[in-house]
Design a protein around this motif. Structure first.
Motif, mmCIF file in Angstrom:
data_model
loop_
_atom_site.group_PDB
_atom_site.id
_atom_site.type_symbol
_atom_site.label_atom_id
_atom_site.label_comp_id
_atom_site.label_asym_id
_atom_site.label_seq_id
_atom_site.Cartn_x
_atom_site.Cartn_y
_atom_site.Cartn_z
ATOM 1 N N LEU A 1 41.235 40.110 34.463
ATOM 2 C CA LEU A 1 41.278 40.929 35.676
ATOM 3 C C LEU A 1 40.313 40.380 36.719
ATOM 4 C CD1 LEU A 1 41.419 44.523 34.130
ATOM 5 C CD2 LEU A 1 43.310 43.093 34.913
ATOM 6 N N ILE B 1 48.659 34.336 33.512
ATOM 7 C CA ILE B 1 48.062 34.432 34.845
ATOM 8 C C ILE B 1 48.708 33.412 35.781
ATOM 9 C CG2 ILE B 1 45.947 34.043 36.162
ATOM 10 C CD1 ILE B 1 44.386 35.222 33.834
ATOM 11 N N ILE C 1 48.703 42.771 33.683
ATOM 12 C CA ILE C 1 48.329 41.974 34.852
ATOM 13 C C ILE C 1 49.455 41.960 35.881
ATOM 14 C CG2 ILE C 1 46.718 40.552 33.545
ATOM 15 C CD1 ILE C 1 48.816 38.328 33.530
#
Length: 258
Positions: free
Chosen positions: A22, A63, A165
């Motif tokens: 995060l 990510i 995410i």
């Protein structure tokens, strides 16, 4: 007592890497707002902060994936040398160095040599002198090979981490749209440099991840709210193709889930 302590170690490490993920995303968002283009300083910061992912490559890959859905917006998300994908490759090489048992096998090396040789020969004998295209192809081949060797997705990453995410990314889109949204006459986008169709396509991909989470992994009320928010963003983007693609895929997923 020893068993309990041993079991708590993975839990603590997973909690740390989830929080660090995060932080990493927030850092990318902040740098995107601050800097106009990636440079060696930003690249160095990205790389240093990515070192904790050396034993969690699947999460760093997630990510990179969600940022790649709108790569030309996020700083370091494009295919340039100072990109997150170069950092991913470096982290994968670092993991191979730290864990020799995951090193390249003979078959993998021979396959890489054969593919690289084929690409070089094909470009050398092409009537179009597109050297950059050759290097881009080789870059993608090396990244793909490293991912296939070093990255192993587990159930927790796919069912929990990726939707989490993804939700953060959708919320970030909503905030960016509120504080600096751009209307090009056809639809809204988070920036005047990003086409509304590109924005819509990114939202559609993220929304589909949330749909899979809800259908297959019993997403709670929060994920349902995030999905509704993604639909609002998709409609604001004005991208009919992205909306149609999302509807078709959502119907297919619903039919499979039932």
């Amino acid at each position: 007592m020893i068993n309990k302590n041993n079991q708590s170690q993975p839990l603590l490490s997973n909690l740390f890497i989830d929080l660090w993920s995060l932080f990493y995303l927030f850092m990318v968002y902040a740098f995107t707002m601050i800097f106009d283009e990636a440079n060696i300083i930003v690249f160095a910061i990205y790389f240093i902060c990515a070192i904790p992912f050396v034993f969690f490559l699947d999460k760093f890959l997630c990510i990179c994936f969600i940022l790649s859905t709108m790569s030309y917006f996020f700083l370091g998300g494009d295919e340039g040398i100072w990109s997150l994908y170069t950092i991913l490759a470096m982290i994968m090489l670092l993991r191979m160095f730290l864990l020799p048992k995951n090193s390249l096998q003979v078959k993998s090396v021979l396959c890489l040599v054969w593919v690289v040789s084929a690409v070089i020969v094909s470009y050398l004998y092409s009537k179009y002198a597109y050297t950059m295209g050759m290097f881009a192809m080789l870059y993608n081949i090396v990244i793909t090979l490293l991912v296939s060797i070093t990255v192993k997705l587990n159930w927790q990453t796919v069912s929990s981490f990726l939707p989490r995410i993804t939700s953060l990314q959708i919320i970030a889109y909503a905030v960016l749209l509120l504080i600096g949204g751009h209307y090009d006459g056809y639809g809204y986008s988070v920036s005047e440099d990003i086409n509304h169709n590109t924005f819509g396509a990114s939202v559609a991909v993220l929304s589909m991840i949330i749909v899979i989470k809800i259908m297959f992994y019993k997403g709670n009320l929060v994920y349902k709210f995030i999905w509704i928010l993604s639909l609002v963003l998709l409609m604001l983007s004005g991208s009919r193709n992205a909306l149609m693609a999302l509807i078709i895929l959502a119907v297919i997923v619903f039919m499979i889930a039932k």
